[in-house]
Design a protein around this motif. Structure first.
Motif, PDB file in Angstrom:
ATOM      1  N   SER A   1      -8.087 -20.519   6.354  1.00  0.00           N
ATOM      2  CA  SER A   1      -8.831 -21.109   5.677  1.00  0.00           C
ATOM      3  C   SER A   1      -8.043 -21.208   4.012  1.00  0.00           C
ATOM      4  O   SER A   1      -6.862 -21.043   4.217  1.00  0.00           O
ATOM      5  N   ASP A   2      -8.812 -21.897   3.292  1.00  0.00           N
ATOM      6  CA  ASP A   2      -8.335 -21.840   2.158  1.00  0.00           C
ATOM      7  C   ASP A   2      -9.168 -21.049   0.972  1.00  0.00           C
ATOM      8  O   ASP A   2     -10.251 -21.248   0.455  1.00  0.00           O
ATOM      9  N   PRO A   3      -8.940 -19.481   1.074  1.00  0.00           N
ATOM     10  CA  PRO A   3      -9.592 -18.583   0.366  1.00  0.00           C
ATOM     11  C   PRO A   3      -9.822 -18.963  -1.189  1.00  0.00           C
ATOM     12  O   PRO A   3      -8.535 -19.232  -1.648  1.00  0.00           O
ATOM     13  N   PRO A   4     -10.854 -18.376  -1.722  1.00  0.00           N
ATOM     14  CA  PRO A   4     -11.071 -18.839  -3.111  1.00  0.00           C
ATOM     15  C   PRO A   4     -10.706 -17.674  -3.973  1.00  0.00           C
ATOM     16  O   PRO A   4     -10.902 -17.867  -5.400  1.00  0.00           O
TER      17      PRO A   4
ATOM     18  N   HIS B   1      -9.394 -14.367   3.943  1.00  0.00           N
ATOM     19  CA  HIS B   1     -10.157 -14.172   3.191  1.00  0.00           C
ATOM     20  C   HIS B   1      -9.430 -14.094   1.685  1.00  0.00           C
ATOM     21  O   HIS B   1     -10.337 -14.092   0.576  1.00  0.00           O
ATOM     22  N   CYS B   2      -8.395 -14.093   1.524  1.00  0.00           N
ATOM     23  CA  CYS B   2      -7.645 -14.168   0.101  1.00  0.00           C
ATOM     24  C   CYS B   2      -6.288 -14.595   0.476  1.00  0.00           C
ATOM     25  O   CYS B   2      -5.507 -14.314   1.484  1.00  0.00           O
ATOM     26  N   ARG B   3      -5.657 -15.307  -0.542  1.00  0.00           N
ATOM     27  CA  ARG B   3      -4.222 -15.570  -0.976  1.00  0.00           C
ATOM     28  C   ARG B   3      -3.574 -14.060  -0.956  1.00  0.00           C
ATOM     29  O   ARG B   3      -3.967 -13.526  -2.158  1.00  0.00           O
ATOM     30  N   VAL B   4      -2.615 -13.786  -0.285  1.00  0.00           N
ATOM     31  CA  VAL B   4      -1.984 -12.443  -0.153  1.00  0.00           C
ATOM     32  C   VAL B   4      -0.914 -12.410  -1.450  1.00  0.00           C
ATOM     33  O   VAL B   4       0.173 -13.218  -0.921  1.00  0.00           O
TER      34      VAL B   4
END
Length: 379
Positions: free
Chosen positions: A66-69, A109-112
């Motif tokens: 996904s493209d997490p926000p 869920h997030c960009r790490v």
């Protein structure tokens, strides 16, 4: 097959910096080397989420890319095999594996963002003592401070962020939050939550705040944001020499970290499976399959680790958890499965330290997903 064999990490050393290692301080301010960053190739913090479910002997696709926000800023535990007291800035198999083990599951869920830092090594953990601790911590923490500054100024762009650490990584993040987030209204407003696992986060006795932080309390519900999830897992009463669960009686970390200690504080425990009422509840345990790291050093992957046809494994064993106080120790007490196999470290004083994150990895990723929704709704 017990969770220790399934998990397969014998980096006993992930071992808490409670016995923190030695090294020499450095004024080196070289640019950050990123273990994980969006767009990096390779990126051990992002990959297939396929999961083998042992109970049904089936493979599930897992969350789609996904493209997490929001972002996650991850500081890994003690894993370096470098033959020195402080690690260098190169990326080895042990750093890649622990990122896959602990934080890759968060990538939908997030960009790490995960910086490489000159942590205290396994060798240092085994051999250092005394005043040299402060120099080692200063060098390691300096890298984390610079990485946070680079992330904040170049990459964050006002996005919410989850801070994730385990063991030595948690000690680093405790200091970072204390010095650069807790009293900065702008920085604190961007904190979705902080997952500070296996690292003795301190609060005032009888409270879920104070101690390390004045403005970030322990999380009390699944939609609570700007809060901390912290625990250390044990399957028995922590012995008197337990490395986790009690406030240290002296300054073990030096002036660079400037962490509190003493009898006015207790260790925070938040039950990731039951934040609101801390009832004994089943955990969503998710392990990393040994099949994804063929040829890795034995110190990283146990020869008996579970090999499965997917990167992740949900074991057949069911574990439950509840935060409990045993004497003056506050820990996450685990029940279920084969408790003899849960212990992978040399003494009972370590508890289930190597499994801290993965025992509740499904709970933690679900929590981040829910907290993100709350955070975005309040922006």
């Amino acid at each position: 097959m017990g969770i220790v064999r399934s998990l397969g990490i014998v980096v006993a050393a992930t071992a808490a910096i409670a016995a923190v290692t030695t090294g020499s301080a450095s004024a080196d301010e070289s640019p950050t080397v990123w273990l994980c960053k969006p767009g990096s190739v390779p990126n051990p913090c992002g990959g297939s989420q396929e999961t083998y479910v042992a109970a049904s002997k089936s493979v599930e696709a897992g969350p789609a890319p996904s493209d997490p926000p929001i972002d996650c800023f991850y500081v890994y535990p003690t894993v370096s095999l470098d033959p020195a007291l402080n690690a260098d800035r190169s990326v080895g198999v042990e750093e890649r594996f622990i990122a896959q083990q602990q934080v890759e599951r968060f990538s939908p869920h997030c960009r790490v963002f995960a910086p490489v830092y000159r942590q205290s090594t396994l060798l240092g953990l085994a051999t250092s003592a005394g005043d040299a601790r402060a120099a080692a911590l200063s060098e390691a923490y300096g890298d984390i401070e610079r990485a946070w500054d680079e992330y904040s100024t170049r990459y964050n762009d006002g996005r919410g962020v989850v801070l994730i650490g385990h063991s030595q990584g948690t000690y680093m993040l405790r200091a970072l939050i204390r010095q650069h987030v807790d009293h900065d209204d702008d920085a604190r407003s961007r904190i979705v939550s902080a997952l500070l696992i296996g690292g003795n986060v301190l609060v005032e006795r009888g409270s879920n705040v104070g101690g390390d932080f004045e403005n970030l309390p322990g999380c009390t519900s699944a939609d609570h944001i700007g809060c901390v999830v912290a625990y250390s897992a044990f399957d028995d009463v922590p012995p008197a020499d337990a490395r986790f669960g009690r406030s240290p009686s002296a300054d073990n970390y030096g002036s660079a970290l400037d962490l509190p200690y003493g009898p006015d504080y207790e260790v925070l425990c938040t039950n990731p499976a039951s934040l609101q009422d801390n009832s004994r509840a089943p955990l969503q345990t998710v392990l990393r399959s040994a099949a994804v790291v063929p040829g890795a050093p034995a110190v990283v992957v146990n020869a008996n680790a579970l090999v499965a046809p997917a990167p992740f494994v949900i074991p057949a064993q069911n574990y439950t958890a509840r935060c409990e106080s045993d004497g003056d120790a506050r820990v996450l007490r685990i029940e279920g499965g084969d408790s003899a196999e849960l212990r992978a470290l040399p003494t009972a004083g370590w508890g289930l330290h190597l499994q801290d994150v993965n025992l509740a990895l499904g709970d933690l990723t679900d929590l981040v997903e829910g907290q993100t929704s709350t955070y975005l709704a309040q922006r």
